[in-house]
Design an enzyme around this catalytic site. Structure first.
Site, PDB file in Angstrom:
ATOM      1  N   GLU A   1      40.394  38.580  53.396  1.00 38.82           N
ATOM      2  CA  GLU A   1      41.836  38.422  53.517  1.00 38.82           C
ATOM      3  C   GLU A   1      42.589  39.619  52.962  1.00 38.82           C
ATOM      4  OE1 GLU A   1      41.947  33.563  53.400  1.00 38.82           O
ATOM      5  OE2 GLU A   1      42.089  34.623  51.523  1.00 38.82           O
TER       6      GLU A   1
ATOM      7  N   CYS B   1      34.584  34.694  38.129  1.00 41.76           N
ATOM      8  CA  CYS B   1      35.591  34.464  37.084  1.00 41.76           C
ATOM      9  C   CYS B   1      36.070  33.015  37.252  1.00 41.76           C
ATOM     10  CB  CYS B   1      36.764  35.432  37.233  1.00 41.76           C
ATOM     11  SG  CYS B   1      36.279  37.151  37.032  1.00 41.76           S
TER      12      CYS B   1
ATOM     13  N   CYS C   1      39.355  32.123  39.321  1.00 41.96           N
ATOM     14  CA  CYS C   1      39.624  32.811  40.598  1.00 41.96           C
ATOM     15  C   CYS C   1      38.959  32.097  41.770  1.00 41.96           C
ATOM     16  CB  CYS C   1      39.128  34.253  40.506  1.00 41.96           C
ATOM     17  SG  CYS C   1      39.362  35.188  42.014  1.00 41.96           S
TER      18      CYS C   1
ATOM     19  N   GLY D   1      36.854  40.385  46.014  1.00 40.36           N
ATOM     20  CA  GLY D   1      35.789  41.305  45.638  1.00 40.36           C
ATOM     21  C   GLY D   1      36.060  42.127  44.399  1.00 40.36           C
TER      22      GLY D   1
ATOM     23  N   LEU E   1      42.080  42.236  32.065  1.00 41.40           N
ATOM     24  CA  LEU E   1      41.686  41.878  30.704  1.00 41.40           C
ATOM     25  C   LEU E   1      41.560  40.349  30.581  1.00 41.40           C
ATOM     26  CD1 LEU E   1      41.312  42.874  27.723  1.00 41.40           C
ATOM     27  CD2 LEU E   1      43.777  42.541  27.463  1.00 41.40           C
TER      28      LEU E   1
ATOM     29  N   CYS F   1      47.678  36.099  43.792  1.00 37.99           N
ATOM     30  CA  CYS F   1      46.487  36.566  43.072  1.00 37.99           C
ATOM     31  C   CYS F   1      45.520  35.439  42.819  1.00 37.99           C
ATOM     32  CB  CYS F   1      46.858  37.098  41.693  1.00 37.99           C
ATOM     33  SG  CYS F   1      47.919  38.501  41.726  1.00 37.99           S
TER      34      CYS F   1
HETATM   35  N1  SAH Z   1      37.831  42.030  40.893  1.00 37.75           N
HETATM   36  C1  SAH Z   1      39.019  42.780  40.672  1.00 37.75           C
HETATM   37  C2  SAH Z   1      40.073  42.653  41.766  1.00 37.75           C
HETATM   38  C3  SAH Z   1      40.358  41.265  42.287  1.00 37.75           C
HETATM   39  S1  SAH Z   1      41.268  40.184  41.253  1.00 37.75           S
HETATM   40  C4  SAH Z   1      39.609  42.447  39.318  1.00 37.75           C
HETATM   41  O1  SAH Z   1      39.135  41.512  38.679  1.00 37.75           O
HETATM   42  O2  SAH Z   1      40.504  43.138  38.873  1.00 37.75           O
HETATM   43  C5  SAH Z   1      42.870  40.845  41.218  1.00 37.75           C
HETATM   44  C6  SAH Z   1      43.756  40.285  40.133  1.00 37.75           C
HETATM   45  O3  SAH Z   1      44.068  38.916  40.370  1.00 37.75           O
HETATM   46  C7  SAH Z   1      43.102  40.347  38.767  1.00 37.75           C
HETATM   47  O4  SAH Z   1      43.948  40.928  37.828  1.00 37.75           O
HETATM   48  C8  SAH Z   1      42.860  38.907  38.439  1.00 37.75           C
HETATM   49  O5  SAH Z   1      42.854  38.704  37.062  1.00 37.75           O
HETATM   50  C9  SAH Z   1      43.998  38.214  39.148  1.00 37.75           C
HETATM   51  N2  SAH Z   1      43.703  36.799  39.384  1.00 37.75           N
HETATM   52  C10 SAH Z   1      42.530  36.278  39.769  1.00 37.75           C
HETATM   53  N3  SAH Z   1      42.610  34.935  39.849  1.00 37.75           N
HETATM   54  C11 SAH Z   1      43.873  34.600  39.514  1.00 37.75           C
HETATM   55  C12 SAH Z   1      44.581  33.354  39.420  1.00 37.75           C
HETATM   56  N4  SAH Z   1      43.986  32.218  39.691  1.00 37.75           N
HETATM   57  N5  SAH Z   1      45.883  33.384  39.063  1.00 37.75           N
HETATM   58  C13 SAH Z   1      46.490  34.550  38.816  1.00 37.75           C
HETATM   59  N6  SAH Z   1      45.883  35.754  38.890  1.00 37.75           N
HETATM   60  C14 SAH Z   1      44.584  35.793  39.230  1.00 37.75           C
END
Ligand code: SAH
Length: 370
Positions: free
Chosen positions: A114, A140, A143, A183, A239, A358
């Site tokens: 996407e 994570c 996510c 990713g 972070l 995000c």
């Molecule tokens: N793997 C990479 C890029 C993808 S995630 C990374 O971790 O940076 C991109 C951003 O979306 C990251 O900053 C992550 O912390 C945020 N993110 C992921 N899941 C989220 C959620 N459920 N709510 C808000 N932000 C989220």
């Protein structure tokens, strides 16, 4: 007319067969000018045509060899025989009331990625959030992408095609690109950096390096490689938890590359490149928003030096976690500003109701009226 490499290769061993297959599948998309030059030289064509092909792809955005009117017809006919134009089908397109648009692409049957179009400000900032992998290996816990099966890395052309297709369908150009879709970009380093290079190239997309942001959950060796190579692109670290003892609870990668190592890498980035690094921080009530977390964030900021925080409200509800209220966000941000004395950007969550915010990519689709 035929690629001489193919003609001269005896098709006896398995290895050769693989090579022949690769040659037939050569695609000019997602290649550097130097790589296109090598291909042309191998096929007895002048190498200056490489720039014309490159510009045809990304400046003029031709979609097949017939459209390359900047090349002689004989060359076009030959290129049709010795190379392939690839396509990525848009399988779903959702438009949010806030102007955010989410695009799903079918990479292969059952393999989807996407990209999200995010207009912001007074419409002068237009960001495309792109994917670098099909699924993700990181898992994570907050996510949605982490819930998908990992199905491989994207090729450079597949990364760039997200931008070309979204811009074509929206009828506008992006001012910013963020590698924050599905990713972990640092797990597909070579293809991601090559895509960033082409996005930045004056003869291609010509986006400033500071308008291209690569984000990582904390793959320390690749961060060090990025610094070593002095890559000019914006860099962000997710972070998400400032307490070293509990970061692994929400981010598995912390077991492999613990917070302390990650902070040392961030400090090296700032010291060696003399640039600001961005920390992203998903706000999860009762998990990472207490005063102690704020103090730990301030300590990280003072260790690293030039940095800023992008705080993002949690967009998912796994494990019974919830989105912070506006009041909780305001309090957290106000305290953070006082304690860290670095810029804090409070990122809104555009595209939430279409699953385009995000961490929501891969959540169940809900058709939404524009
Ligand atoms: N793997 C990479 C890029 C993808 S995630 C990374 O971790 O940076 C991109 C951003 O979306 C990251 O900053 C992550 O912390 C945020 N993110 C992921 N899941 C989220 C959620 N459920 N709510 C808000 N932000 C989220």
């Amino acid at each position: 007319m035929i690629n001489p490499r193919i003609e001269n290769k005896p098709a006896s061993s398995k290895k050769d067969e693989t090579l022949i297959l690769d040659d037939l599948n050569f695609t000019p998309q997602g290649k550097r000018i130097s790589e296109l030059e090598d291909f042309l030289i191998q096929n007895n064509e002048p190498k200056y045509r490489a720039t014309q092909i490159f510009e045809g792809l990304y400046k003029h955005r031709y979609k097949n060899w017939d459209e390359f009117t900047n090349l002689p017809i004989q060359l076009r006919t030959k290129l049709k025989l010795i190379s392939e134009f690839q396509e990525m089908k848009v399988s779903h397109h959702l438009v949010s009331v806030d102007g955010t648009q989410k695009f799903s692409f079918e990479i292969a049957p059952g393999k989807e990625i996407e990209a999200v179009w995010i207009p912001s400000g007074d419409g002068d900032r237009k960001t495309i959030c792109i994917s670098s992998q099909v699924g993700c290996t990181l898992n994570c816990s907050f996510c949605a992408t982490g819930t998908l099966k990992f199905q491989g890395n994207l090729k450079t052309w597949q990364i760039l095609n997200q931008v070309l297709t979204v811009e074509n369908l929206v009828g506008d150009r992006a001012t910013n690109i963020v590698f924050m879709g599905m990713g972990e970009p640092m797990h597909n380093y070579k293809e991601v950096i090559r895509a960033a290079e082409i996005l930045n190239h004056p003869k291609a997309f010509h986006l400033g390096a500071k308008r291209i942001t690569i984000s990582t959950a904390g793959v320390v060796p690749s961060i060090l490689q990025f610094i070593e190579e002095k890559q000019p692109y914006n860099f962000a670290i997710s972070l998400n938890q400032s307490d070293p003892n509990t970061r692994s609870e929400i981010m598995d990668i912390n077991k492999k590359f613990p917070l302390n190592e990650l902070i040392l890498a961030a400090k090296k980035f700032v010291d060696v490149l003399d640039r600001t690094i961005t920390f992203e921080y998903v706000m999860i009530p009762d998990k990472n928003m207490t005063d102690d977390h704020i103090i730990a964030m301030a300590r990280i900021a003072s260790r690293v030096g030039k940095c800023k925080f992008n705080v993002i409200p949690l967009n998912t509800s796994f494990h019974g976690w919830r989105t912070p209220s506006s009041e909780e966000i305001e309090k957290f941000v106000a305290k953070l500003k006082i304690k860290t004395r670095v810029p804090i950007m409070n990122r809104r969550s555009p595209g939430k109701e279409i699953g385009g915010a995000c961490g929501m990519l891969a959540l169940e689709r809900k058709e939404v009226q524009a």
